[in-house]
Design a protein around this motif. Structure first.
Motif, short mmCIF file in Angstrom:
data_model
loop_
_atom_site.label_atom_id
_atom_site.label_comp_id
_atom_site.label_asym_id
_atom_site.label_seq_id
_atom_site.Cartn_x
_atom_site.Cartn_y
_atom_site.Cartn_z
N PRO A 131 -6.69 5.80 2.77
CA PRO A 131 -5.45 5.02 2.87
C PRO A 131 -4.89 4.99 4.29
CG PRO A 131 -5.03 7.11 1.78
CD PRO A 131 -6.52 6.98 1.91
N LEU B 216 0.83 -1.20 0.00
CA LEU B 216 0.00 0.00 0.00
C LEU B 216 0.87 1.25 0.00
CD1 LEU B 216 -2.75 1.38 0.18
CD2 LEU B 216 -2.64 1.13 2.67
N THR C 224 -10.96 3.90 -0.62
CA THR C 224 -11.06 4.02 0.83
C THR C 224 -9.98 4.97 1.33
OG1 THR C 224 -11.16 2.74 2.90
CG2 THR C 224 -9.47 2.10 1.31
N LEU D 87 -8.49 6.19 -4.75
CA LEU D 87 -8.58 4.97 -3.94
C LEU D 87 -10.01 4.83 -3.44
CD1 LEU D 87 -5.36 5.33 -1.75
CD2 LEU D 87 -5.57 4.38 -4.05
N LEU E 110 -8.30 -3.59 -2.07
CA LEU E 110 -8.06 -2.21 -2.46
C LEU E 110 -8.58 -2.02 -3.88
CD1 LEU E 110 -6.79 0.57 -1.85
CD2 LEU E 110 -4.70 -0.26 -2.93
N ASP F 275 -9.28 -0.31 6.66
CA ASP F 275 -9.99 -1.21 5.74
C ASP F 275 -9.05 -2.15 5.01
OD1 ASP F 275 -12.37 -0.09 6.47
OD2 ASP F 275 -12.56 1.19 4.69
N VAL F 276 -7.97 -1.61 4.45
CA VAL F 276 -7.05 -2.44 3.68
C VAL F 276 -6.36 -3.45 4.57
CG1 VAL F 276 -5.01 -2.43 2.19
CG2 VAL F 276 -6.72 -0.62 1.97
#
Length: 799
Positions: free
Chosen positions: A191, A172, A189, A187, A202, A195-196
């Motif tokens: 960063p 990421l 979401t 993105l 992603l 979430d990731v």
């Protein structure tokens, strides 16, 4: 009264406003202000804020510098109208993020946009890839070396939406710092959120993102979704990663996840693209009702390409339980407006000399057509919410047939998608079109030719038709094009053609612009109303409708047609039959022949289409014209060969082909037919169709045409003038006793200001004195050109 900068940012970031429906009036050199779509305006760019004169929404002025008008809050113009698609309770709302050099990663919701007129068909390229995190077997999978390879592969994939699985903090971080991500992608979401890290999912989108959402399927399993704005309307793209058999009760958990996934998708209105790693080779309509597998739709149900193959990929062998290859990664479609086109597998070969693969899974790329043009018109995006959402007519990448004989040097393609050099030209072509549309907002910029159809071979030009309202001031257009494309070189006006235009070079991409005045007809509808214009303008605009008519004719067999037409054009190139100025067939003619072959072939397997192509045209009665659709017999032909354009004004595009040229074409069709038949009789063999013709056997003498640069004149101008009269020279040679003369369309010498072409004079050529007489008359008015008779044993070309 607020400043133009304040109003701009209010419109851009307030979710109640739709930026795509706003236009800025900007001071430029010329009689009036330029109208720039608000999403195409670059804050802090070349245009300072004080040059913004007014702001419109839905045709209404909501802010005006000269009068002090400021109605942005009191007017209903430009307001968002469409409801969310990722609704509760199915999705928890999220926020997409974009990079800004001044503030870093920031929230960037783009409200709903509208289009003007019927929805245009666009192509959305999506990519899914499980990129292999190192939570397990980290000492055996060389993550540090693989990640940079992955980033390069993702950038070259040139996808509109990328769905990744098994993303972790290190990867990421690399993505967030990559220039290509920061400059073009949002993105799905935050960063900086969790979430990731929680799910490894992603989403990255090059298209405007209207909304984002997430639904948890179970521990560390979820669906991440975004709604992207296309010119054909919004599309939900969702990525997921289901439980594998490595987990305890993996199959049972996956069944539960699939049931919940089906329920979640049922709560989404409209078109949906679901992609990801399903960890199950049996995904189908019975499991997820209403969804179709894009790979099967494009390639047929018998193509079961594995995306996880431990027999080939050592990284997959590390983690496999069964040792068997499987198709775990998929792109699924829901909605009648979505159609699968080109497909490709990425990362299915080692990325380093020592055999390192990028991941244990292969990436899957699919070109999805969204919507359709009900008018059968030009398919141009009349209004788009972001300059990155440009017409993708030149980016169609259908799958190349498995039995194709085309080498990469001609096709520029690998696994059906462009090789690195051609991918660069495709991205470059997209950038050129985007910048021209931003710089010329009142002009309709149409991609035409092979890049519109999708049949371009490697190195093909970018051909554009610019419909300009009113009358054309070519010098003014040139000035604005130079500003829009500051790296362009060799910019020159072409004024001797039927319709004037510009030619230029952007890096390694040749660009031809035909500039068409539309008088009182609005530029955006000029293609549909071209009959109201002068004949020359109507013919130029029919390049748009001709291409679209061809694609409409082949319809469901488009992929097979595009594979065939690329084969045919490469064969014609190799045999020297492909240049209209040299008495050959233009690209449109080959396209019509290939399309007619596909239409006449019915359900013939695509592997047999090439044989059918050669057989049909080798035995064609050339007294009859060739039309896109079969028509009544017509033997009243004033020319040797007539291939008619598909749309009005209907005309022959092969008037330059003489009797000798027709006879040569027939011989070449027969030769191609024989080679294909011979190869078909030998299992595993391929027809040697790219071998050059036996020129030394065909011609007992040659006329060598030499073109030298003229002092004070660009060499391209001199060369263009000579090329424009080569067909006349061939006619003169035929009359002088060389009916089988053939001009080889590519120079055998080109450099140091000298270009030389070879013209074969046939088996019984005229003597040197007769050739000199013909040449003297033809060379009048062509400074820098000369013609020399050369005997066959001194053939300037091989073989």
């Amino acid at each position: 009264m607020r400043t133009s900068e304040e109003i701009y940012h209010r419109i851009r970031w307030d979710p109640r406003f739709d930026p795509a429906r706003f236009v800025l009036g900007v001071t430029v050199r010329g009689p009036g202000p330029a109208r720039v779509p608000l999403p195409a305006f670059v804050p802090g760019g070349d245009v300072p804020w004080h040059r913004v004169l007014f702001i419109e929404a839905d045709g209404e002025v909501v802010w005006d510098r000269s009068t002090g008008l400021d109605r942005i809050d009191s007017s209903s113009a430009g307001r968002v109208r469409d409801p969310r698609r990722l609704r509760a309770p199915f999705f928890t709302a999220g926020t997409p993020f974009r990079w800004d050099p001044l503030v870093g990663w920031h929230d960037a919701v783009i409200p709903a946009a509208t289009t003007t007129g019927p929805a245009a068909a666009v192509r959305l390229r999506v990519l899914t890839w499980n990129v292999l995190w190192d939570r397990y077997d980290g000492d055996r999978i060389d993550t540090a070396r693989r990640r940079p390879l992955l980033l390069r592969a993702l950038e070259r994939a040139d996808a509109d939406v990328i769905a990744l699985q098994e993303v972790e903090a290190g990867l990421l971080d690399l993505l967030l710092r990559a220039g290509w991500v920061r400059s073009a992608y949002a993105l799905g979401t935050d960063p900086a959120g969790r979430d990731v890290d929680d799910t490894g999912l992603l989403l990255l989108s090059r298209l405007p993102v209207r909304e984002a959402g997430r639904h948890v399927l179970g521990p560390h399993k979820a669906v991440a979704a975004i709604t992207v704005q296309t010119a054909a309307g919004p599309v939900v793209v969702a990525g997921t990663h289901l439980t594998s058999d490595h987990a305890e009760r993996g199959a049972a958990r996956r069944e539960t996840e699939l049931a919940r996934l089906a329920k979640v998708l049922g709560g989404i209105a409209g078109d949906v693209i679901l992609l990801g790693d399903f960890n199950d080779g049996g995904i189908g309509p019975a499991v997820l009702p209403g969804l179709r597998d894009a790979w099967s739709e494009a390639r047929g149900p018998d193509d079961v390409m594995a995306t996880f193959d431990p027999r080939v990929n050592p990284l997959a062998a590390v983690s496999t339980l069964s040792g068997s290859p499987a198709r775990l990664d998929r792109v699924l479609l829901r909605g009648a407006r979505l159609r699968a086109g080109g497909t490709a597998i990425l990362g299915d070969a080692p990325a380093t000399p020592d055999g390192l693969f990028i991941s244990d899974h292969y990436g899957v790329v699919v070109e999805v057509t969204v919507g359709e043009d009900p008018t059968g018109g030009d398919g141009r995006i009349l209004q788009h919410p972001d300059p990155t959402d440009a017409d993708r007519s030149f980016v169609r990448r259908p799958t190349q047939p498995a039995n194709s004989f085309l080498p990469e040097r001609l096709t520029g393609r690998w696994n059906g998608f462009p090789a690195a050099g051609e991918r660069h030209r495709i991205v470059l072509a997209r950038r050129v079109v985007r910048r021209l549309r931003a710089a010329l907002p009142e002009v309709a910029v149409h991609v035409v030719g092979s890049r519109r159809i999708g049949s371009a071979l490697a190195g093909a030009d970018l051909d554009l038709v610019l419909a300009v309202p009113g009358q054309v001031d070519l010098s003014s257009v040139e000035t604005r094009v130079r500003v829009a494309l500051p790296t362009a070189t060799g910019v020159r006006q072409v004024v001797g053609a039927r319709v004037p235009g510009l030619r230029l070079l952007v890096e390694d991409l040749d660009v031809d612009l035909v500039v068409v005045p539309t008088a009182d007809v609005p530029a955006g509808v000029a293609v549909a109303r071209r009959a109201e214009l002068e004949e020359a303008a109507a013919i130029a605009l029919s390049a748009v409708s001709d291409a679209d008519a061809v694609l409409a004719a082949v319809d469901s067999r488009r992929s097979a047609f595009l594979g065939l037409v690329r084969q045919v054009k490469a064969w014609a190139w190799a045999r020297g039959l492909d240049s209209a100025p040299f008495g050959g067939l233009p690209g449109l003619a080959w396209t019509v022949l290939a399309a007619r072959t596909v239409c006449d072939a019915g359900d013939l397997p695509r592997a047999d289409l090439l044989r059918h192509f050669f057989a049909e045209w080798a035995t064609w009665d050339w007294r009859r014209p060739v039309t896109l659709r079969p028509g009544p017999p017509d033997t009243d032909t004033p020319s040797s060969i007539r291939i008619l354009t598909p749309t009005a004004p209907v005309r022959s595009c092969t008037a330059q082909v003489g009797t000798g040229g027709r006879d040569l074409l027939i011989r070449e069709f027969h030769s191609g037919w024989e080679r294909v038949e011979a190869a078909g009789s030998r299992p595993g063999s391929r027809p040697d169709l790219l071998a050059p013709p036996p020129l030394r056997q065909r011609h007992a003498a040659w006329a060598v045409l030499t073109v030298r640069a003229v002092r004070g004149e660009a060499s391209t101008v001199t060369l263009g003038r000579v090329r424009g009269r080569i067909r006349a020279l061939l006619t003169d040679l035929e009359r002088a006793g060389a009916p089988d003369a053939h001009a080889w369309p590519r120079p055998y010498e080109n450099g140091s200001g000298v270009t030389r072409y070879a013209i074969g004079l046939g088996q019984a050529p005229p003597d040197p004195h007769r050739i000199a007489e013909v040449a003297d008359a033809w060379l009048a008015g062509l400074p820098g050109a000369s013609v020399e008779w050369v005997p066959g044993d001194r053939s300037p070309v091989a073989p």
